[in-house]
Design a protein around this motif. Sequence first.
Motif, PDB file in Angstrom:
ATOM      1  N   VAL A 295      -2.542  10.092  -3.392  1.00 23.01           N
ATOM      2  CA  VAL A 295      -2.174   9.083  -4.385  1.00 23.01           C
ATOM      3  C   VAL A 295      -2.901   9.380  -5.698  1.00 23.01           C
ATOM      4  O   VAL A 295      -2.314   9.319  -6.770  1.00 23.01           O
TER       5      VAL A 295
ATOM      6  N   THR B 271      -1.264  14.012   5.146  1.00 21.78           N
ATOM      7  CA  THR B 271      -1.963  13.262   4.109  1.00 21.78           C
ATOM      8  C   THR B 271      -1.254  13.405   2.771  1.00 21.78           C
ATOM      9  O   THR B 271      -0.985  14.526   2.322  1.00 21.78           O
TER      10      THR B 271
ATOM     11  N   ILE C 143      -2.878   8.453   1.293  1.00 22.71           N
ATOM     12  CA  ILE C 143      -2.109   7.727   2.306  1.00 22.71           C
ATOM     13  C   ILE C 143      -1.919   8.687   3.476  1.00 22.71           C
ATOM     14  O   ILE C 143      -1.527   9.829   3.264  1.00 22.71           O
TER      15      ILE C 143
ATOM     16  N   GLU D 251      -7.801   9.096  -3.579  1.00 21.54           N
ATOM     17  CA  GLU D 251      -7.193   8.044  -2.773  1.00 21.54           C
ATOM     18  C   GLU D 251      -6.000   8.656  -2.049  1.00 21.54           C
ATOM     19  O   GLU D 251      -5.193   9.367  -2.668  1.00 21.54           O
TER      20      GLU D 251
ATOM     21  N   ARG E  47      -4.003   3.676   4.206  1.00 18.90           N
ATOM     22  CA  ARG E  47      -4.382   4.125   2.866  1.00 18.90           C
ATOM     23  C   ARG E  47      -5.882   4.005   2.724  1.00 18.90           C
ATOM     24  O   ARG E  47      -6.462   3.015   3.173  1.00 18.90           O
ATOM     25  N   ARG E  48      -6.521   5.017   2.127  1.00 20.35           N
ATOM     26  CA  ARG E  48      -7.969   4.892   1.954  1.00 20.35           C
ATOM     27  C   ARG E  48      -8.501   5.721   0.790  1.00 20.35           C
ATOM     28  O   ARG E  48      -7.831   6.619   0.310  1.00 20.35           O
TER      29      ARG E  48
ATOM     30  N   LYS F 271       0.813  -1.218   0.000  1.00 18.86           N
ATOM     31  CA  LYS F 271       0.000   0.000   0.000  1.00 18.86           C
ATOM     32  C   LYS F 271       0.851   1.274   0.000  1.00 18.86           C
ATOM     33  O   LYS F 271       0.421   2.319  -0.465  1.00 18.86           O
TER      34      LYS F 271
END
Lengths: 194, 194
Positions: free
Chosen positions: B53, B50, B105, B103, B30-31, B2
Amino acid sequence: MKAKPLIEHFETYLPFEEAEISLIESRISRRKLKRREYIMTTGDICRHYTFVVKGVLRLYGIDPTGKEHNILFAAENDWIADITSFHDTKPGKSNIQTIEPSEIIQIAQQDLYHLYINIPKLDRIFKVITEEKYVELQNRVFQNISSTAQQRYSYFYEKYPHLASRLPNTQIASYLGITPEFLSMIRKEIILGK
Amino acid sequence: MKAKPLIEHFETYLPFEEAEISLIESRISRRKLKRREYIMTTGDICRHYTFVVKGVLRLYGIDPTGKEHNILFAAENDWIADITSFHDTKPGKSNIQTIEPSEIIQIAQQDLYHLYINIPKLDRIFKVITEEKYVELQNRVFQNISSTAQQRYSYFYEKYPHLASRLPNTQIASYLGITPEFLSMIRKEIILGK
DNA sequence: TTTTACCCTTAAACTAGTTTAAGAAATTAA
DNA sequence: TTAATTTCTTAAACTAGTTTAAGGGTAAAA
């Protein structure tokens, strides 16, 4: 010890040992400047980080029409440098000039890199210093995009009273992005309680 | 893995070893986020750095009259955080929101401090990242105090073409410190070749 | 597929900030 | 101590940017 004000400044972040202090002492230079003296002008490569022991300096840019615009002031215990030029070792666009007779401590590029390697906590300290300066600048950007000139002046006056009372209004106007004439008007309105 | 986009980002500064990469991997999350989702609102304590990505986020402040003002955008491979709030672990004034589905991380405060201690070069890397961002902000301040709205828009368009073409004009106007109506006028004038 | 919400534009009236000019006050140099 | 220069102020005419309002286009949600 010529480095004393600088060491005291560093020690507001982290403690230092004698050996470290000696190393720093051996890698800095200290000097006095007259009023209106330049330590950098457009086209120079900025080869030093400059720490202000006494006095005030300004860093300003020149726009395409030739007008000067103050990007920042540095008074006692503050830093000043054209970071872009320093980093890339290429000619810079800025000018750095004393506003008052001043005394400074300078660290040359090579010396700073030598210090970073031998005293790793300096990486940490300059990371924190840069973060602090970043936050200040971000607040200024927020003021610039969200406030009137009067609000910007009041903010500057509250946040930097020692500078506001010490600098000529022309220099403050240049920093705020307005004309000295308009600053004069603003000040009159504030006195009249508007 | 990730952490891959993050490691690639770090390695544009300095190389990393397997053990270091594993440590980082163990300390991040990660989300995915929907469009217009918030990761921080006024009054929250900002507890993460933050890394973006995919997608775009904005950090904005709210003035005393309730209007929003965009302080910065962060797209792919960029960072976003309310540094003041993060640093002092106190409630912040900012809001951080996705503009597109994104997205991210995230590194939590404790994890970042743990990483700083165990991987000292991260101090160096974040020092350099912060210096880079400081320089960008300084250029923006110079634009704000020295240029017309039209010049500021042109500068933004040239410097961040990927953002300029991707963001709604209302968001760009907010970032430039002008009304959407006036941006619309500016764009018309630019097309007409003024 | 229709509705809703968002996004962008145009134009007229307004307000904030600039420019030009001229003189007064304060600093600095001689 | 006087002359020279820089700094500050005021005011009138001007320009850059805002506000209000109304309408059209487009993407997303129901």
